[in-house]
Scaffold this motif. Structure first.
Motif, PDB file in Angstrom:
ATOM      1  N   LEU A  60       0.877  -1.365  -0.055  1.00  0.00           N
ATOM      2  CA  LEU A  60      -0.089  -0.106   0.038  1.00  0.00           C
ATOM      3  C   LEU A  60       0.973   1.342   0.063  1.00  0.00           C
ATOM      4  N   GLY A  61       2.117   1.083  -0.254  1.00  0.00           N
ATOM      5  CA  GLY A  61       3.032   2.333  -0.397  1.00  0.00           C
ATOM      6  C   GLY A  61       2.276   3.512  -1.057  1.00  0.00           C
ATOM      7  N   PRO A  62       1.899   3.377  -2.323  1.00  0.00           N
ATOM      8  CA  PRO A  62       1.596   4.370  -2.972  1.00  0.00           C
ATOM      9  C   PRO A  62       0.379   5.048  -2.519  1.00  0.00           C
ATOM     10  N   LEU A  78      -0.822  13.086   1.807  1.00  0.00           N
ATOM     11  CA  LEU A  78      -0.071  13.737   0.602  1.00  0.00           C
ATOM     12  C   LEU A  78       0.327  12.669  -0.164  1.00  0.00           C
ATOM     13  N   GLN A  79       0.517  11.542   0.254  1.00  0.00           N
ATOM     14  CA  GLN A  79       1.287  10.273  -0.585  1.00  0.00           C
ATOM     15  C   GLN A  79       0.235   9.879  -1.132  1.00  0.00           C
ATOM     16  N   GLY A  84       1.881   8.239  -3.980  1.00  0.00           N
ATOM     17  CA  GLY A  84       3.320   7.976  -3.453  1.00  0.00           C
ATOM     18  C   GLY A  84       4.573   8.580  -4.467  1.00  0.00           C
ATOM     19  N   GLY A  85       3.868  10.024  -4.950  1.00  0.00           N
ATOM     20  CA  GLY A  85       4.960  10.637  -5.697  1.00  0.00           C
ATOM     21  C   GLY A  85       5.267   9.789  -6.991  1.00  0.00           C
ATOM     22  N   CYS A  86       4.000   9.226  -7.615  1.00  0.00           N
ATOM     23  CA  CYS A  86       4.368   8.431  -8.954  1.00  0.00           C
ATOM     24  C   CYS A  86       5.026   7.266  -8.570  1.00  0.00           C
TER      25      CYS A  86
END
Ligand SMILES: [Zn+2]
Length: 117
Positions: A60-62, A78-79, A84-86
């Motif tokens: 679930l990182g992104p 934000l993530q 996840g900052g693409c």
């Protein structure tokens, strides 16, 4: 003060007998190999949030899963909205978690079994 035949408890930090396998004060089991190190370094044993944080980041990182898990709600949201900052931001987080350099919201490292320093 600590003498040669005493050590610090890994849980409560009290001075106990160096041969004690269990702390008489808090009942915590003592790792023998940490016997002669000061209390601060005793805390460098693996953080039990490490594995869940790793799994959250991996799957679930992104979506900021690991940040939600560690209570970092602001950056988690934000993530989530940036996915996840693409994927790059969450990938960096994943690496940091694996090597034990990831910090929680209190600035404490999430200790990894990969790198115990
Ligand atoms: Zn203790």
């Amino acid at each position: 003060m600590k003498t040669e035949d005493e050590k610090y408890c890994v849980e409560c930090g009290q001075v106990i007998n160096v041969k004690a396998e269990v702390c008489p004060l808090c009942g915590a089991k003592q790792p023998i190999f940490y016997a002669n190190q000061p209390f601060q370094q005793n805390r460098s044993i693996q953080d039990d949030r490490w594995l869940p944080a790793l799994l959250f980041c991996l799957f679930l990182g992104p979506f900021g899963g690991h940040r939600f898990y560690l209570g970092q709600i602001g950056t988690a949201v934000l993530q989530l909205v940036t996915l996840g900052g693409c994927g790059i931001w969450s990938l960096i987080d994943l690496i940091m978690i694996i090597v034990g350099k990831y910090k929680d919201k209190d600035g404490q490292y999430i200790k990894s079994p990969v790198n115990n320093n």
